[in-house]
Motif scaffolding. Structure first.
Motif, PDB file in Angstrom:
ATOM      1  N   HIS A  15       0.806  -1.297   0.160  1.00 17.62           N
ATOM      2  CA  HIS A  15       0.004  -0.045   0.047  1.00 17.62           C
ATOM      3  C   HIS A  15       0.688   1.343   0.216  1.00 17.62           C
ATOM      4  CE1 HIS A  15      -3.214   2.689   0.947  1.00 17.62           C
ATOM      5  NE2 HIS A  15      -2.630   3.084   2.057  1.00 17.62           N
ATOM      6  N   THR A  16       2.134   1.292   0.814  1.00 11.60           N
ATOM      7  CA  THR A  16       2.732   2.499   0.774  1.00 11.60           C
ATOM      8  C   THR A  16       3.505   2.645  -0.479  1.00 11.60           C
ATOM      9  OG1 THR A  16       3.072   1.832   3.018  1.00 11.60           O
ATOM     10  CG2 THR A  16       4.826   3.358   2.176  1.00 11.60           C
ATOM     11  N   ALA A  17       3.913   1.518  -1.060  1.00 14.87           N
ATOM     12  CA  ALA A  17       4.677   1.659  -2.472  1.00 14.87           C
ATOM     13  C   ALA A  17       3.718   2.186  -3.259  1.00 14.87           C
ATOM     14  CB  ALA A  17       5.129   0.529  -2.639  1.00 14.87           C
ATOM     15  N   GLN A  18       2.631   1.647  -3.444  1.00 11.16           N
ATOM     16  CA  GLN A  18       1.512   2.215  -4.327  1.00 11.16           C
ATOM     17  C   GLN A  18       1.077   3.588  -4.225  1.00 11.16           C
ATOM     18  OE1 GLN A  18       0.275   0.526  -6.940  1.00 11.16           O
ATOM     19  NE2 GLN A  18      -0.719   2.327  -7.662  1.00 11.16           N
ATOM     20  N   SER A  19       0.967   3.971  -2.807  1.00 21.09           N
ATOM     21  CA  SER A  19       0.746   5.403  -2.472  1.00 21.09           C
ATOM     22  C   SER A  19       1.783   6.284  -3.063  1.00 21.09           C
ATOM     23  CB  SER A  19       0.294   5.501  -1.010  1.00 21.09           C
ATOM     24  OG  SER A  19       0.177   6.927  -0.912  1.00 21.09           O
ATOM     25  N   THR A  20       2.951   5.922  -2.729  1.00 21.01           N
ATOM     26  CA  THR A  20       4.246   6.775  -3.153  1.00 21.01           C
ATOM     27  C   THR A  20       4.253   6.767  -4.601  1.00 21.01           C
ATOM     28  OG1 THR A  20       5.542   5.933  -1.342  1.00 21.01           O
ATOM     29  CG2 THR A  20       6.598   6.875  -2.976  1.00 21.01           C
ATOM     30  N   ARG A  21       3.943   5.702  -5.459  1.00 18.93           N
ATOM     31  CA  ARG A  21       4.091   5.620  -7.009  1.00 18.93           C
ATOM     32  C   ARG A  21       2.874   6.709  -7.370  1.00 18.93           C
ATOM     33  NH1 ARG A  21       1.095   3.586 -10.367  1.00 18.93           N
ATOM     34  NH2 ARG A  21       1.866   2.926 -12.451  1.00 18.93           N
ATOM     35  N   ASP A  22       1.879   6.578  -6.907  1.00 22.11           N
ATOM     36  CA  ASP A  22       0.724   7.491  -7.275  1.00 22.11           C
ATOM     37  C   ASP A  22       0.945   8.813  -7.092  1.00 22.11           C
ATOM     38  OD1 ASP A  22      -0.735   5.257  -8.033  1.00 22.11           O
ATOM     39  OD2 ASP A  22      -1.891   5.218  -6.226  1.00 22.11           O
ATOM     40  N   VAL A  39       4.328  15.072  -8.657  1.00 29.75           N
ATOM     41  CA  VAL A  39       5.631  15.463  -8.604  1.00 29.75           C
ATOM     42  C   VAL A  39       6.021  15.508  -9.808  1.00 29.75           C
ATOM     43  CG1 VAL A  39       8.266  14.493  -7.994  1.00 29.75           C
ATOM     44  CG2 VAL A  39       6.226  14.578  -6.344  1.00 29.75           C
ATOM     45  N   LEU A  40       6.061  14.222 -10.847  1.00 26.72           N
ATOM     46  CA  LEU A  40       6.417  14.403 -12.313  1.00 26.72           C
ATOM     47  C   LEU A  40       5.755  15.502 -13.059  1.00 26.72           C
ATOM     48  CD1 LEU A  40       6.704  10.457 -13.003  1.00 26.72           C
ATOM     49  CD2 LEU A  40       8.525  12.384 -12.712  1.00 26.72           C
ATOM     50  N   PRO A  41       4.374  15.768 -12.846  1.00 25.16           N
ATOM     51  CA  PRO A  41       3.871  16.743 -13.807  1.00 25.16           C
ATOM     52  C   PRO A  41       4.457  18.093 -13.418  1.00 25.16           C
ATOM     53  CG  PRO A  41       2.071  15.301 -13.100  1.00 25.16           C
ATOM     54  CD  PRO A  41       3.410  14.863 -12.292  1.00 25.16           C
ATOM     55  N   ALA A  42       4.774  18.363 -12.037  1.00 21.82           N
ATOM     56  CA  ALA A  42       5.168  19.880 -11.748  1.00 21.82           C
ATOM     57  C   ALA A  42       6.610  19.829 -12.075  1.00 21.82           C
ATOM     58  CB  ALA A  42       5.216  19.742 -10.218  1.00 21.82           C
ATOM     59  N   MET A  43       7.343  18.768 -12.072  1.00 25.20           N
ATOM     60  CA  MET A  43       8.796  18.849 -12.593  1.00 25.20           C
ATOM     61  C   MET A  43       8.446  18.924 -14.049  1.00 25.20           C
ATOM     62  SD  MET A  43      10.571  16.101 -10.404  1.00 25.20           S
ATOM     63  CE  MET A  43      12.054  15.848 -11.307  1.00 25.20           C
ATOM     64  N   SER A  44       7.879  18.334 -14.676  1.00 22.75           N
ATOM     65  CA  SER A  44       8.006  18.574 -16.174  1.00 22.75           C
ATOM     66  C   SER A  44       7.367  19.965 -16.682  1.00 22.75           C
ATOM     67  CB  SER A  44       6.928  17.234 -16.819  1.00 22.75           C
ATOM     68  OG  SER A  44       5.845  17.428 -16.479  1.00 22.75           O
TER      69      SER A  44
END
Length: 186
Positions: A76-83, A89-94
């Motif tokens: 669950h933690t890994a999925q939450s982090t991935r989401d 994060v990725l949209p803001a960085m791009s």
């Protein structure tokens, strides 16, 4: 060296007792070996019938659910982090990277640079005429005198602080001889 008949009888009797004792020891060791073998067999049976099922049951009831809960939480933690990474994060960085690249490309354009340069000159001229921007004044010797005075002041303060805080043991007078005399009198 011949032994007397009495001594010979005592030795023969002692020899017989030693042989009897040796036979008894053999029987005792044989019996002890059988007892150890039987105890080992009984311990193995007890382990198979009692200990192994309890260990298996404890493993199934305690360890498996705990490992499953930890694995579920980790998943669950890994999925939450991935989401969070993919959605935030990725949209803001791009977006930031795209904006920076666009600004760099615009700044490389010769026409844009010339326009920014003209606007800057025009703004400076208007500001100077209106009185918002004052033209830079040439500095005289007063500026350098004030800088020198500031450096000397900082150095004086640092020296005073160093003199105050340093450990100077020679400034103190030792009263030890009087203290030892009063201790000896008591």
């Amino acid at each position: 060296m011949a032994l007397s008949r009495k001594r010979q009888k005592e030795l023969d009797r002692l020899k017989g007792q030693a042989e009897d004792l040796w036979e008894d020891q053999k029987e005792l060791l044989d019996h002890a070996s059988r007892v150890v073998r039987e105890a080992s067999r009984q311990a193995a049976n007890y382990t198979k019938e009692e200990v192994a099922p309890r260990v298996r049951e404890t493993y199934q009831e305690k360890v498996v659910p705990a490992v499953g809960a930890v694995a579920s939480t980790a998943k669950h933690t890994a999925q939450s982090t991935r989401d969070r990474l993919v959605d935030d994060v990725l949209p803001a960085m791009s977006s930031a990277l795209g904006t920076a690249l666009a600004a760099i490309e615009v700044a490389k354009n010769k026409q844009v640079r010339e326009a920014i340069s003209r606007a800057s000159r025009f703004g400076t001229e208007v500001g100077t005429k209106v009185g918002i921007i004052e033209p830079p004044k040439k500095s005289g010797p007063g500026k350098y005198i004030l800088i020198g005075f500031g450096v000397v002041t900082v150095a004086a303060i640092a020296y005073a602080a160093w003199q105050t805080l340093r450990a100077d043991d020679d400034l103190w007078i030792d009263d030890e001889p009087e203290a030892t005399e009063s201790v000896e009198e008591a």
